[in-house]
Design a protein around this motif. Structure first.
Motif, short mmCIF file in Angstrom:
data_model
loop_
_atom_site.label_atom_id
_atom_site.label_comp_id
_atom_site.label_asym_id
_atom_site.label_seq_id
_atom_site.Cartn_x
_atom_site.Cartn_y
_atom_site.Cartn_z
N ARG A 95 60.91 34.77 52.72
CA ARG A 95 59.85 33.83 52.32
C ARG A 95 59.02 33.34 53.50
O ARG A 95 57.89 32.94 53.34
N ARG A 96 59.59 33.37 54.70
CA ARG A 96 58.84 32.92 55.88
C ARG A 96 57.93 34.01 56.42
O ARG A 96 56.98 33.72 57.15
N GLY A 97 58.21 35.25 56.10
CA GLY A 97 57.43 36.36 56.62
C GLY A 97 56.22 36.68 55.77
O GLY A 97 56.10 36.21 54.63
N SER A 98 55.32 37.46 56.34
CA SER A 98 54.18 37.92 55.56
C SER A 98 53.91 39.39 55.87
O SER A 98 54.33 39.91 56.90
N MET A 99 53.21 40.00 54.95
CA MET A 99 52.88 41.42 55.04
C MET A 99 51.37 41.56 55.25
O MET A 99 50.60 40.81 54.67
N ALA A 100 51.00 42.53 56.06
CA ALA A 100 49.60 42.93 56.18
C ALA A 100 49.45 44.17 55.32
O ALA A 100 50.28 45.09 55.39
N VAL A 101 48.41 44.20 54.52
CA VAL A 101 48.19 45.30 53.58
C VAL A 101 46.78 45.86 53.80
O VAL A 101 45.81 45.12 53.82
N LEU A 102 46.71 47.17 53.96
CA LEU A 102 45.42 47.85 54.11
C LEU A 102 44.76 47.94 52.74
O LEU A 102 45.35 48.45 51.79
N THR A 103 43.54 47.44 52.63
CA THR A 103 42.81 47.49 51.36
C THR A 103 42.11 48.85 51.21
O THR A 103 42.05 49.64 52.16
N ASP A 104 41.56 49.07 50.03
CA ASP A 104 40.78 50.30 49.82
C ASP A 104 39.57 50.32 50.76
O ASP A 104 39.22 51.38 51.29
#
Length: 169
Positions: A95-104
């Motif tokens: 819950r403390r972490g976050s993800m970076a996500v590549l968008t289209d």
């Protein structure tokens, strides 16, 4: 403690490495700025996300992959979010972490930028090396990276960039 000065051969190799690395980084950065409107670091973040499963990585893993501090990565990802090329999501396992996500949009930008980037890297580096020298370059860089990571793991002077709390630490 006695200073272990570099030998003349080591001094020449060091200066040669510094000149090549600075000129190479400038060449790559200029090309990406001119053709894609982004610095090399931003391209690297997008490329690492592109290679990741589901085009997403934990921010801490992305900082390690790009060899930068978490605070610097946060700044970069914030800028990329404003451009719509990356988004952040909560981490399902922490819950403390976050993800970076590549968008289209990020994928499309990377696909447009990649041919020019690869051509620049090829022209600046690989077109001047034999296959044997390419293997040697990889081995040398891997050896240096492993040694630096091992010594920084033991260091009490700030440690590895992605483990620091800030870029000034």
């Amino acid at each position: 403690m006695t200073t272990r000065w570099l030998t003349p051969e080591q001094e020449r190799a060091w200066r040669s490495y510094i000149a090549a690395s600075w000129l190479l980084e400038d060449t790559i950065d200029r090309q990406l700025q001119q053709e894609a409107g982004m610095p090399h670091l931003y391209y690297s973040v997008l490329a690492h996300l592109s290679d990741a499963p589901d085009r997403r990585m934990r921010m801490t893993d992305l900082a390690e992959a790009t060899k930068i501090t978490r605070s610097r990565l946060t700044y970069v990802v914030t800028r990329l979010e404003k451009d719509g090329t990356v988004r952040r999501e909560g981490c399902p396992t922490d819950r403390r972490g976050s993800m970076a996500v590549l968008t289209d949009a990020g994928t499309a930008l990377l696909e447009r930028a990649a041919p020019g980037h690869v051509a620049t890297v090829r022209a600046a580096v690989f077109d001047h090396l034999t296959p044997e020298q390419v293997s040697q370059l990889e081995a040398i860089c891997d050896r240096i990276t492993e040694a630096l990571q091992a010594s920084e793991e033991q260091s009490t002077c700030g440690g590895l960039p992605w483990r620091r709390r800030s870029s000034s630490a």
